[in-house]
Design an enzyme around this catalytic site. Structure first.
Site, mmCIF file in Angstrom:
data_model
loop_
_atom_site.group_PDB
_atom_site.id
_atom_site.type_symbol
_atom_site.label_atom_id
_atom_site.label_comp_id
_atom_site.label_asym_id
_atom_site.label_seq_id
_atom_site.Cartn_x
_atom_site.Cartn_y
_atom_site.Cartn_z
ATOM 1 N N ASP A 71 0.861 -1.197 0.000
ATOM 2 C CA ASP A 71 0.000 0.000 0.000
ATOM 3 C C ASP A 71 0.901 1.253 0.000
ATOM 4 O O ASP A 71 1.838 1.316 -0.788
ATOM 5 C CB ASP A 71 -0.944 -0.048 1.205
ATOM 6 C CG ASP A 71 -2.103 0.934 1.078
ATOM 7 O OD1 ASP A 71 -1.973 2.058 1.619
ATOM 8 O OD2 ASP A 71 -3.083 0.596 0.435
ATOM 9 N N TYR A 80 -3.196 10.994 1.102
ATOM 10 C CA TYR A 80 -3.769 10.889 -0.238
ATOM 11 C C TYR A 80 -3.795 12.251 -0.918
ATOM 12 O O TYR A 80 -3.507 12.388 -2.099
ATOM 13 C CB TYR A 80 -5.203 10.327 -0.173
ATOM 14 C CG TYR A 80 -5.244 8.873 0.189
ATOM 15 C CD1 TYR A 80 -5.133 8.460 1.510
ATOM 16 C CD2 TYR A 80 -5.373 7.890 -0.791
ATOM 17 C CE1 TYR A 80 -5.153 7.120 1.847
ATOM 18 C CE2 TYR A 80 -5.417 6.547 -0.467
ATOM 19 C CZ TYR A 80 -5.294 6.164 0.853
ATOM 20 O OH TYR A 80 -5.315 4.836 1.198
ATOM 21 N N HIS A 122 -4.680 -7.910 -0.089
ATOM 22 C CA HIS A 122 -3.918 -6.665 0.060
ATOM 23 C C HIS A 122 -3.073 -6.605 1.332
ATOM 24 O O HIS A 122 -1.962 -6.079 1.312
ATOM 25 C CB HIS A 122 -4.913 -5.513 0.021
ATOM 26 C CG HIS A 122 -4.319 -4.157 0.038
ATOM 27 N ND1 HIS A 122 -3.658 -3.608 -1.044
ATOM 28 C CD2 HIS A 122 -4.295 -3.214 1.003
ATOM 29 C CE1 HIS A 122 -3.257 -2.391 -0.737
ATOM 30 N NE2 HIS A 122 -3.617 -2.116 0.498
#
Lengths: 423, 407
Positions: free
Chosen positions: B183, B317, B373
């Protein structure tokens, strides 16, 4: 539907003390998020705004709720609820609406449809203007619906309740009120819904529609070649360029809510139903970013948010329409704009989707009325009530392109003398 | 730089626990459509069950959970100076192997992960054995996560996160080290490789391998579906997964990269809101991992009780999106060896040829039949197995840290 069988009941907003207490308790336990230095509006709603609004909500607005509630009921005037049966297994939905008749008997029946994060509250300022009697302009009988899942309407319980169903509810509501023929006004989701009403129920029932959220699709080599040719040959005006830039900014910076609500609305919903400050931020960001420097008072904002917080089905339900629309229209909601009835547009430069005029005209072959404004944003009925009503008066008034579009309901007092009447 | 290291134990105050309990008791749930399943988001039944369990059982046993966390994960804090951003107090896990010359390894988590993700791999990595290498493990809490401070100024991007990870390793005496990340951890360890390799970072491993699309079109995945008939069943499944993520799973990304503060108010104020927001990922991003309610709530608690609050965690982000608008999938090359583990339920499963083209220093690949993930948490043995192969005797990165072979 005859009066005898109608399920119509008068309605007044009356929030229970249980709900008020719960909100107060939550506001007392608020845990605020920190912010980076000098964030301004770059990262979202500034902390200083949320702090102020939250404190005011808890300490001042909420303790005076009954005053605000009374004012709301007074401003909206007569409100009602009734059951509407929706085809396709959705069953009965109890729908809330405002219904105000003009003193002018032959006023034009008009359905006003809000969007997200709007509500029936958006009709408040235009209501007195629309019903007003005058020899100089038409009057309207106004119906402002709370869409299912919003305000004090019930929400659908099953999947797949999209624009078609919303249009059905609206049409059935108008028919049940005795308005077999009517016109509509809508922005945001309301624009989509009234467009659908026009496509499905026009020209038999819906005779003309007006929107302050006009749209059109960009040029395309195969789908819209002539528009592409025009795009290449003729430049856009400065205001069109500014509009396009604003639109792209919105797509780039302002459409996170859209992506979330179209894909995982339930996930978001846990926050919106549980956290008043979360709900406040989620909506207030739009109230500011989508309007044209409108000076929101704290009371206005909190009244607006309260309609969501105290809504019959909760705030989460209001976001589901985005998901349903994404499922029902994988090609997007910006295509298939055409309708078989006349349409009128009001253009406000600070709306979120402002595209070149020729794109809009190409998508709307039945466009009969256009009105440009120097200012104003997305929430036209709330920000620029006089301008919006003026546009409607021009569109539907004597000499206007939609005068008399509802037979026998021109919006004026009938001149008895002309008929050489008795006495 | 003076040593500001202090041992750290998670110790949530009674005030905070009581406040959480009060909020949970006031939870107002939304309704849900009939037969919604997981289509509209995290299912109401799950969220209600978890919320009630949190309020009625988990919280009252918090001190036990906390003690176990502290036992499993030896933690510290220290100040790290970040150029242009001042000093940040950084929280991390640090466990040395009994093997003196173990390979120093920095593990970097992502969102909605945390240092917790090192919990299961930690004992395996430090384990002493003649059969496989051992590691000294550092698992950093990225600034804004866990018990690390958050940056106060705008513009804290991948370069800064990389700087923190690197400086931490140096501060701990690991002048040369390797990294593992998924990630955001993948992006950050890649950056570490680019900025500090090969001088300090000697090799990196990721479970979120990326490559570049040949042409950026509006619907690249749609284009790819035309190639479907040429792809193996595995590759087809991979593309479908990628398509699902792009079409249905990207809402959080769009909101967090544009209006993180707006979202942040919800995450900071509503435990059930935070739970819903993260739990959806724990389910959708894993390969049917059988989460227990305790596991979920421990995971969420780290966010709820984080030093900077949950809102801080989503700012990365925004910052990275602003600083590198072209996205993750550019500038992938690094000057040091890289190893990949491929798990079938990762979120972006690209054709192997794209990945190889973007990673000219690729020296190790390992394909798995299951896993998603959160590889370190879902498939700890598989992930550690890969690291042991990559860095062990006969492996392509054996002895990459001079004098620290892991044996």
């Amino acid at each position: 539907m005859s009066q005898a069988l109608s399920s119509e009941k008068p309605f007044q907003i009356s929030i229970s003390s249980f709900d008020l207490t719960l909100l107060r308790q939550k506001l007392e336990l608020v845990r605020l998020a920190h912010e980076v230095d000098n964030a301004g509006w770059d990262y979202g709603v500034p902390l200083s705004e949320i702090k102020r609004l939250t404190a005011y909500w808890k300490d001042t607005f909420l303790p005076k709720w009954h005053e605000h509630e009374a004012k709301l009921n007074e401003d909206l005037g007569p409100q009602f609820t009734r059951d509407i049966e929706v085809d396709g297994g959705f069953g009965k939905i109890n729908v809330h609406y405002v219904h105000r008749k003009s003193a002018v008997v032959d006023a034009v029946p008009l359905l006003f449809v809000h969007g997200w994060p709007g509500s029936v509250l958006e009709v408040k300022k235009i209501l007195p203007l629309l019903v007003e009697e005058s020899p100089d302009y038409p009057s309207f009988h106004v119906v402002a619906i709370s869409l299912p899942g919003y305000g004090f309407s019930e929400a659908p319980q099953r999947k797949g309740f999209e624009a078609v169903q919303l249009a059905e509810v609206c049409n059935k509501l108008m028919l049940s009120l005795g308005y077999t023929e009517y016109v509509t006004q809508g922005g945001d989701v309301g624009s989509l819904v009234t467009r659908k009403i026009a496509q499905i129920y026009g020209p038999k029932h819906s005779k003309a529609w007006h929107t302050n959220s006009p749209i059109g699709e960009p040029p395309h080599p195969i789908k819209r070649p002539l528009l592409l040719l025009s795009h290449l040959l003729f430049s856009y005006s400065p205001s069109e360029k500014a509009g396009l830039e604003r639109t792209m900014q919105f797509q780039k910076q302002g459409s996170g809510y859209f992506a979330q609500q179209s894909t995982q609305p339930q996930t978001l919903g846990y926050s919106l139903d549980d956290s008043p400050v979360g709900l406040l931020a989620w909506i207030y960001e739009k109230l500011v970013n989508w309007s044209d420097g409108y000076s929101w008072t704290d009371d206005e904002v909190l009244t607006w948010i309260s309609v969501y917080w105290f809504s019959k089905s909760g705030p989460a339900a209001s976001t589901r329409i985005y998901y349903e629309l994404a499922q029902a229209y994988p090609e997007g909601i910006f295509s298939g704009v055409q309708t078989p009835i006349p349409v009128g547009h009001s253009y406000f430069p600070q709306d979120i989707f402002v595209v070149p005029r020729r794109w809009i005209r190409a998508a709307n072959p039945t466009l009969v009325f256009e009105s440009d404004h120097e200012s104003g944003g997305h929430f036209a009925a709330h920000e620029r009530p006089e301008e919006l009503v003026s546009d409607l008066r021009k569109m539907f008034g004597k000499g206007g392109p939609c005068y008399g579009v509802v037979p026998g309901k021109t919006g004026y007092v009938v001149d008895v003398i002309k008929f050489g009447g008795r006495d | 730089m003076s040593d500001t290291e202090a041992p750290f134990r998670i110790s949530i105050s009674d005030n905070e626990l009581e406040s959480l309990k009060q909020k949970l008791a006031l939870t107002r749930f939304p309704d849900e459509l009939e037969d919604a399943g997981r289509d509209y988001g995290a299912p109401l039944a799950d969220i209600q069950r978890l919320t009630n369990y949190w309020k009625d059982t988990y919280l009252s046993k918090w001190k036990e959970h906390e003690a176990k966390l502290n036992e499993d994960l030896p933690q510290f804090t220290r100040d790290i100076e970040v150029d242009g951003f001042g000093t940040l107090n950084i929280h991390y896990v640090h466990k040395k192997s009994t093997v003196v010359d173990a390979v120093p390894l920095l593990f970097v988590h992502g969102w909605p992960g945390s240092f917790l993700e090192a919990r299961k791999i930690l004992p395996l990595l430090v384990e002493n054995s003649p059969e496989h290498p051992s590691f000294h493990v550092v698992a950093v809490s990225l600034p804004g996560y866990g018990f690390s401070e958050a940056p106060k100024k705008k513009g804290f991007g991948s370069t800064q996160y990389a700087e923190v990870g690197h400086k931490l390793m140096l501060a701990l005496g690991y002048n040369e080290y390797v990294t593992q990340g998924g990630d955001w951890g993948a992006l950050i360890t890649r950056r570490i490789a680019q900025l500090y390799g090969p001088k300090h970072s000697k090799a990196w491993h990721t479970n979120m391998p990326l490559g570049e699309a040949p042409h950026p079109t509006r619907r690249p995945w749609l284009l790819l579906t035309y190639l479907l008939f040429k792809l193996s069943p595995k590759e087809k499944a991979g593309l479908e997964r990628t398509q699902w993520f792009q079409e249905k799973g990207i809402g959080y990304f769009k909101e967090q990269s544009t209006q993180p503060q707006t979202l942040g108010y919800s995450l900071a104020d509503s435990p059930v809101g935070l739970l819903g927001w993260i739990y959806e990922k724990l389910v959708n991003w894993t390969d049917e991992y059988p989460w227990t309610d305790d596991e979920v709530l421990t995971w969420i608690s780290i966010y709820w009780f984080s030093r900077a609050g949950p809102a801080a965690s989503v700012r990365i982000y925004y910052e990275v999106n602003n600083l590198t608008p072209e996205g993750f999938a550019r500038n992938i090359e690094t000057p040091i060896p890289v190893g990949h583990s491929y798990f079938p339920k990762e979120l972006a499963i690209l054709p192997r040829s794209w990945i190889k083209a973007a990673n000219p220093t690729l020296v190790f690949e390992s394909e798995h039949e299951g896993g998603g993930h959160f590889a370190a948490y879902e498939r700890p043995e598989a992930l550690v197995g890969d690291l042991r192969k990559m860095f062990g005797k006969g492996g392509p990165a054996f002895g990459v840290v001079p004098g620290k072979t892991g044996f």
